[in-house]
Design a protein around this motif. Sequence first.
Motif, PDB file in Angstrom:
ATOM      1  N   PRO A  19       0.570  -1.479  -0.158  1.00  0.00           N
ATOM      2  CA  PRO A  19      -0.038  -0.110   0.390  1.00  0.00           C
ATOM      3  C   PRO A  19       1.040   0.885  -0.086  1.00  0.00           C
ATOM      4  O   PRO A  19       1.820   1.338   0.281  1.00  0.00           O
ATOM      5  CB  PRO A  19      -1.238  -0.155   1.448  1.00  0.00           C
ATOM      6  N   HIS A  20       0.057   2.681  -0.422  1.00  0.00           N
ATOM      7  CA  HIS A  20       1.131   3.454  -0.330  1.00  0.00           C
ATOM      8  C   HIS A  20       1.346   3.757   0.640  1.00  0.00           C
ATOM      9  O   HIS A  20       0.072   3.993   1.686  1.00  0.00           O
ATOM     10  CB  HIS A  20       0.410   4.574  -1.421  1.00  0.00           C
ATOM     11  N   PRO A  21       2.335   4.631   1.376  1.00  0.00           N
ATOM     12  CA  PRO A  21       2.412   5.102   3.024  1.00  0.00           C
ATOM     13  C   PRO A  21       1.060   6.469   3.324  1.00  0.00           C
ATOM     14  O   PRO A  21       1.028   6.147   4.151  1.00  0.00           O
ATOM     15  CB  PRO A  21       4.280   6.036   2.959  1.00  0.00           C
ATOM     16  N   ALA A  22       0.994   6.325   2.214  1.00  0.00           N
ATOM     17  CA  ALA A  22      -0.064   7.970   2.406  1.00  0.00           C
ATOM     18  C   ALA A  22      -1.186   7.295   2.869  1.00  0.00           C
ATOM     19  O   ALA A  22      -1.625   7.300   4.560  1.00  0.00           O
ATOM     20  CB  ALA A  22      -0.421   8.501   1.714  1.00  0.00           C
ATOM     21  N   LEU A  23      -1.554   5.890   2.419  1.00  0.00           N
ATOM     22  CA  LEU A  23      -2.540   4.944   3.132  1.00  0.00           C
ATOM     23  C   LEU A  23      -2.857   4.263   4.447  1.00  0.00           C
ATOM     24  O   LEU A  23      -3.366   4.310   4.857  1.00  0.00           O
ATOM     25  CB  LEU A  23      -3.194   3.733   1.615  1.00  0.00           C
TER      26      LEU A  23
END
Length: 87
Positions: A19-23
């Motif tokens: 997953p993208h770090p922001a998510l």
Amino acid sequence: MVFKEGTFHGEVPEHFDGPHPALLETAVADALAAAGTIDPSDVAVTCEKGTVFLTGRVGSPEEIERAIAIAASVAGVKAVESKLSAG
């Protein structure tokens, strides 16, 4: 029509595994807020390569332990590093 390889300022763009770090940051912050057992208003959540970093201040040492446990329980979190303080 000619298609060029995508670049970002001449560099190949980064691709994330998982997953993208922001998510992941959002998921952990949401879990802390929804738990109701701690006050996460002064807690910052950042993520790098599946490791979640918690920084800031909570009310007690017990809340630090609960925050770590909550963050670790979020899907996609590989490790949790805490720099939380109580007081």
